[in-house]
Design a protein around this motif. Structure first.
Motif, PDB file in Angstrom:
ATOM      1  N   SER A  75       0.561  12.077   7.311  1.00 30.32           N
ATOM      2  CA  SER A  75       0.888  10.768   7.864  1.00 30.32           C
ATOM      3  C   SER A  75       2.076  10.869   8.813  1.00 30.32           C
ATOM      4  O   SER A  75       2.882  11.788   8.730  1.00 30.32           O
ATOM      5  CB  SER A  75       1.194   9.782   6.736  1.00 30.32           C
ATOM      6  OG  SER A  75       2.310  10.228   5.991  1.00 30.32           O
ATOM      7  N   VAL A  76       2.109   9.882   9.731  1.00 35.47           N
ATOM      8  CA  VAL A  76       3.214   9.784  10.692  1.00 35.47           C
ATOM      9  C   VAL A  76       3.742   8.359  10.615  1.00 35.47           C
ATOM     10  O   VAL A  76       2.967   7.401  10.669  1.00 35.47           O
ATOM     11  CB  VAL A  76       2.747  10.094  12.132  1.00 35.47           C
ATOM     12  CG1 VAL A  76       3.907   9.932  13.114  1.00 35.47           C
ATOM     13  CG2 VAL A  76       2.183  11.507  12.205  1.00 35.47           C
ATOM     14  N   ILE A  80       0.524  -1.129   7.957  1.00 31.21           N
ATOM     15  CA  ILE A  80       1.607  -1.825   8.641  1.00 31.21           C
ATOM     16  C   ILE A  80       2.252  -2.825   7.697  1.00 31.21           C
ATOM     17  O   ILE A  80       1.558  -3.575   6.987  1.00 31.21           O
ATOM     18  CB  ILE A  80       1.077  -2.548   9.899  1.00 31.21           C
ATOM     19  CG1 ILE A  80       0.525  -1.520  10.894  1.00 31.21           C
ATOM     20  CG2 ILE A  80       2.159  -3.393  10.558  1.00 31.21           C
ATOM     21  CD1 ILE A  80      -0.391  -2.079  11.927  1.00 31.21           C
ATOM     22  N   THR A  81       3.580  -2.840   7.691  1.00 34.93           N
ATOM     23  CA  THR A  81       4.343  -3.818   6.918  1.00 34.93           C
ATOM     24  C   THR A  81       5.418  -4.409   7.816  1.00 34.93           C
ATOM     25  O   THR A  81       5.813  -3.813   8.819  1.00 34.93           O
ATOM     26  CB  THR A  81       4.993  -3.174   5.686  1.00 34.93           C
ATOM     27  OG1 THR A  81       5.861  -2.110   6.118  1.00 34.93           O
ATOM     28  CG2 THR A  81       3.940  -2.632   4.723  1.00 34.93           C
ATOM     29  N   GLY A 135      -4.220  -1.488  10.693  1.00 34.76           N
ATOM     30  CA  GLY A 135      -4.474  -1.349  12.121  1.00 34.76           C
ATOM     31  C   GLY A 135      -5.234  -0.075  12.405  1.00 34.76           C
ATOM     32  O   GLY A 135      -5.629   0.652  11.487  1.00 34.76           O
ATOM     33  N   VAL A 136      -5.455   0.193  13.688  1.00 36.22           N
ATOM     34  CA  VAL A 136      -6.173   1.397  14.084  1.00 36.22           C
ATOM     35  C   VAL A 136      -5.538   1.954  15.350  1.00 36.22           C
ATOM     36  O   VAL A 136      -5.106   1.191  16.223  1.00 36.22           O
ATOM     37  CB  VAL A 136      -7.677   1.109  14.303  1.00 36.22           C
ATOM     38  CG1 VAL A 136      -7.885   0.123  15.444  1.00 36.22           C
ATOM     39  CG2 VAL A 136      -8.455   2.387  14.560  1.00 36.22           C
ATOM     40  N   VAL A 137      -5.459   3.258  15.446  1.00 32.10           N
ATOM     41  CA  VAL A 137      -4.917   3.904  16.650  1.00 32.10           C
ATOM     42  C   VAL A 137      -5.905   3.723  17.786  1.00 32.10           C
ATOM     43  O   VAL A 137      -7.071   4.118  17.680  1.00 32.10           O
ATOM     44  CB  VAL A 137      -4.642   5.402  16.410  1.00 32.10           C
ATOM     45  CG1 VAL A 137      -4.201   6.072  17.712  1.00 32.10           C
ATOM     46  CG2 VAL A 137      -3.582   5.587  15.340  1.00 32.10           C
ATOM     47  N   ASP A 138      -5.441   3.087  18.864  1.00 29.53           N
ATOM     48  CA  ASP A 138      -6.311   2.819  20.007  1.00 29.53           C
ATOM     49  C   ASP A 138      -6.162   3.875  21.091  1.00 29.53           C
ATOM     50  O   ASP A 138      -7.137   4.274  21.713  1.00 29.53           O
ATOM     51  CB  ASP A 138      -5.992   1.436  20.582  1.00 29.53           C
ATOM     52  CG  ASP A 138      -6.855   1.096  21.791  1.00 29.53           C
ATOM     53  OD1 ASP A 138      -8.086   1.010  21.628  1.00 29.53           O
ATOM     54  OD2 ASP A 138      -6.294   0.918  22.894  1.00 29.53           O
ATOM     55  N   THR A 166       2.528   3.317   9.332  1.00 26.10           N
ATOM     56  CA  THR A 166       2.228   4.652   8.822  1.00 26.10           C
ATOM     57  C   THR A 166       0.815   5.012   9.250  1.00 26.10           C
ATOM     58  O   THR A 166      -0.159   4.359   8.840  1.00 26.10           O
ATOM     59  CB  THR A 166       2.336   4.710   7.293  1.00 26.10           C
ATOM     60  OG1 THR A 166       3.663   4.354   6.895  1.00 26.10           O
ATOM     61  CG2 THR A 166       2.029   6.111   6.788  1.00 26.10           C
ATOM     62  N   ILE A 167       0.739   6.041  10.089  1.00 23.59           N
ATOM     63  CA  ILE A 167      -0.564   6.496  10.581  1.00 23.59           C
ATOM     64  C   ILE A 167      -1.126   7.506   9.588  1.00 23.59           C
ATOM     65  O   ILE A 167      -0.503   8.546   9.315  1.00 23.59           O
ATOM     66  CB  ILE A 167      -0.436   7.132  11.979  1.00 23.59           C
ATOM     67  CG1 ILE A 167       0.160   6.136  12.970  1.00 23.59           C
ATOM     68  CG2 ILE A 167      -1.790   7.632  12.465  1.00 23.59           C
ATOM     69  CD1 ILE A 167       0.470   6.726  14.322  1.00 23.59           C
ATOM     70  N   GLU A 168      -2.292   7.173   9.022  1.00 25.29           N
ATOM     71  CA  GLU A 168      -2.927   8.061   8.057  1.00 25.29           C
ATOM     72  C   GLU A 168      -3.726   9.122   8.793  1.00 25.29           C
ATOM     73  O   GLU A 168      -4.727   8.816   9.432  1.00 25.29           O
ATOM     74  CB  GLU A 168      -3.844   7.260   7.127  1.00 25.29           C
ATOM     75  CG  GLU A 168      -3.170   6.075   6.445  1.00 25.29           C
ATOM     76  CD  GLU A 168      -2.074   6.504   5.484  1.00 25.29           C
ATOM     77  OE1 GLU A 168      -2.107   7.672   5.049  1.00 25.29           O
ATOM     78  OE2 GLU A 168      -1.205   5.679   5.172  1.00 25.29           O
TER      79      GLU A 168
END
Length: 496
Positions: A35-36, A358-359, A370-373, A409-411
């Motif tokens: 994660s990032v 997201i918090t 959310g989603v990475v676009d 936090t990007i999974e």
């Protein structure tokens, strides 16, 4: 002996302090998630800050704060009377320029003004003519229609379709025609005779012009005197410029169509006039287009579909171009987005489509997805480190609002059942410190003798920032040692 004892005691003390400078950890198997994390500020999907370069009074503002507007909807209409006058003048200039251009072309290439037959030609190729000279005479029809007077007759003596014999000018042979119509009353001839007017139609037997006269016989009746022939729909084509006749390939009797060039009146002056007229028309059309575009600026429309979140002007207010600032603001709230800066060491873990948690402190107790676009390659370098902007979209944003600060936090990839050790246990050169025989205390919870520590090279895999995968060099349960910088006294002793 006392000195030797003191040195021994000091060595034991130093060894104990050094041993206490390590934390003990084991290589264990666990699921590793790459994660990032980062923070950013929320923004709407799109926004439109309504401004104008035009000054004037607002005549119409058909929307209110909170309204949903579509792309292209009218937001503000400014008084455009002056601009409309400019458009009208520009369109008039275009019409005038078009006429001038057409006249210049016709002066260079005289055209048939009507469709019909060339009755007479007044010039030949190579002739020099002046502006206004006659080029040709064109008649719209080859049929002749002649009104004859018949004395000593009554209207009942004639009928439509009746055969008629017509004698034209010096033509030796008569021409056949038919009665087209008969008057229902009589007329008086020039010598006082009562006569019936009869219209006769016939085909032109040749190059009959309006300089000819004719007489007719119908049944036992002969017409009175010689009747002038009038050709209907006749026109003369004139030269619009001075020059030499070229390209004349028509003859008397040739048929032509309206707008068809008959010849060229060749001269440098005529060609210059055509080119100048063309350029003038082009300039007039450009000016008209610019005037029309300027008129469009007085109607300010929404560039996006969205919700009006600000309305700063209303009908009746005056605006002073850009000095008026924002007239209104429209937000597209179909989704929210954020742009998170990701360090160059972590950017390889991020790709479009990954899920993001997201918090926000402003919305306690709620978690959003959310989603990475997009992952941009346009990095920014500061302090020797480069970060890359990552755009994240949130469709179900609930109570979140533009402007809120959020944590994301990007999974990334998930490595199940990976053999892991703490990242801090890895030394330079991909090595770890492990205890050799006798290095640990009895319960294996602390280092007893640092002289028995060993260095082992390991093969590393993926890392989540806290733990790193070991793919070679260690087994599950192996002990690794982590330098404890906060309690390590070596640096202090070296300074003594």
């Amino acid at each position: 002996a006392i000195a030797v004892g003191c040195v021994a005691n000091a060595a034991k003390k130093v060894n104990s302090q050094i041993a206490g400078g390590y934390l003990v950890a084991q290589a264990v198997r666990q699921d590793l998630t790459l994660s990032v994390t980062g923070t950013a500020t929320l923004k709407p999907a799109d926004s439109y800050n309504v401004t104008t370069l035009i000054s004037g009074e607002i005549e119409n503002a058909p929307f209110e704060l909170g309204d949903l507007v579509d792309k292209g909807d009218l937001l503000f209409a400014l008084n455009s009377s002056d601009a409309q006058n400019n458009v009208d003048r520009a369109e008039l200039s275009v019409a005038q320029a078009q006429i001038a251009y057409q006249q210049a072309k016709e002066a260079l290439n005289p055209m048939a003004s009507i469709s019909g037959t060339i009755q007479e030609l007044y010039v030949h190729n190579g002739d020099s003519v002046n502006a206004g000279a006659q080029i040709a005479k064109i008649t719209s029809s080859m049929d002749l229609s002649i009104d004859f007077l018949f004395p000593y007759a009554s209207p009942t003596d004639f009928y439509a379709g009746q055969a008629a014999t017509v004698y034209i000018g010096n033509y030796d042979a008569p021409v056949s025609g038919t009665v087209d119509s008969v008057s229902n009353s009589t007329s008086i001839t020039s010598n006082g005779l009562s006569a019936v007017s009869v219209r006769v139609k016939l085909a032109n037997p040749g190059a009959v012009s309006d300089s000819f006269t004719a007489s007719a016989r119908i049944g036992n009746y002969a017409s009175y005197g010689q009747t002038p022939i009038n050709l209907g729909g006749a026109t003369i084509v004139y030269a619009g410029a001075s020059g030499t006749i070229q390209g004349l390939n028509k003859l008397a009797g040739s048929t032509v169509k309206q707008g068809e060039p008959l010849c060229t009146v060749e001269s440098a002056d005529a060609r210059n006039r055509v080119e100048n007229a063309r350029l003038s028309l082009q300039n007039a059309e450009l000016a008209a287009s610019m005037a029309a575009d300027s008129l469009d600026d007085y109607n300010i429309t929404s560039q996006i579909t969205g919700t009006v979140i600000e309305k700063n002007f209303k009908a009746g207010d005056k605006v002073e171009g850009m000095n008026s600032g924002s007239l209104a603001v429209v937000y597209d709230m179909s989704y929210l987005k954020l742009e998170m800066a990701v360090d160059e060491l972590d950017i390889g873990k991020v790709e479009a489509g990954q899920s993001v948690t997201i918090t926000a402190d402003a919305v306690e107790g709620q978690t959003f997805t959310g989603v990475v676009d997009n992952v941009s390659i346009n990095g920014t370098t500061a302090g020797g480190a480069t970060s890359y902007p990552v755009t994240i979209l949130i469709k179900d944003y609930g109570d979140l609002k533009p402007g809120m600060n959020v944590s994301a936090t990007i999974e990334g990839d998930r490595v199940p059942n990976a053999l892991c050790i703490p990242v801090d246990a890895v030394n330079r050169g991909n090595t770890v410190t492990i205890p050799g025989p006798g290095a640990m205390n009895a319960d294996n919870t602390a280092v007893a003798d640092v002289s028995k520590l060993e260095t082992r090279e390991v093969t590393l895999g993926k890392s989540d920032g806290d733990f790193i995968e070991v793919t070679g060099g260690l087994e599950e349960g192996d002990t690794v040692l982590i330098p404890n910088q906060s309690s390590n006294m070596m640096a202090e002793m070296m300074g003594m």
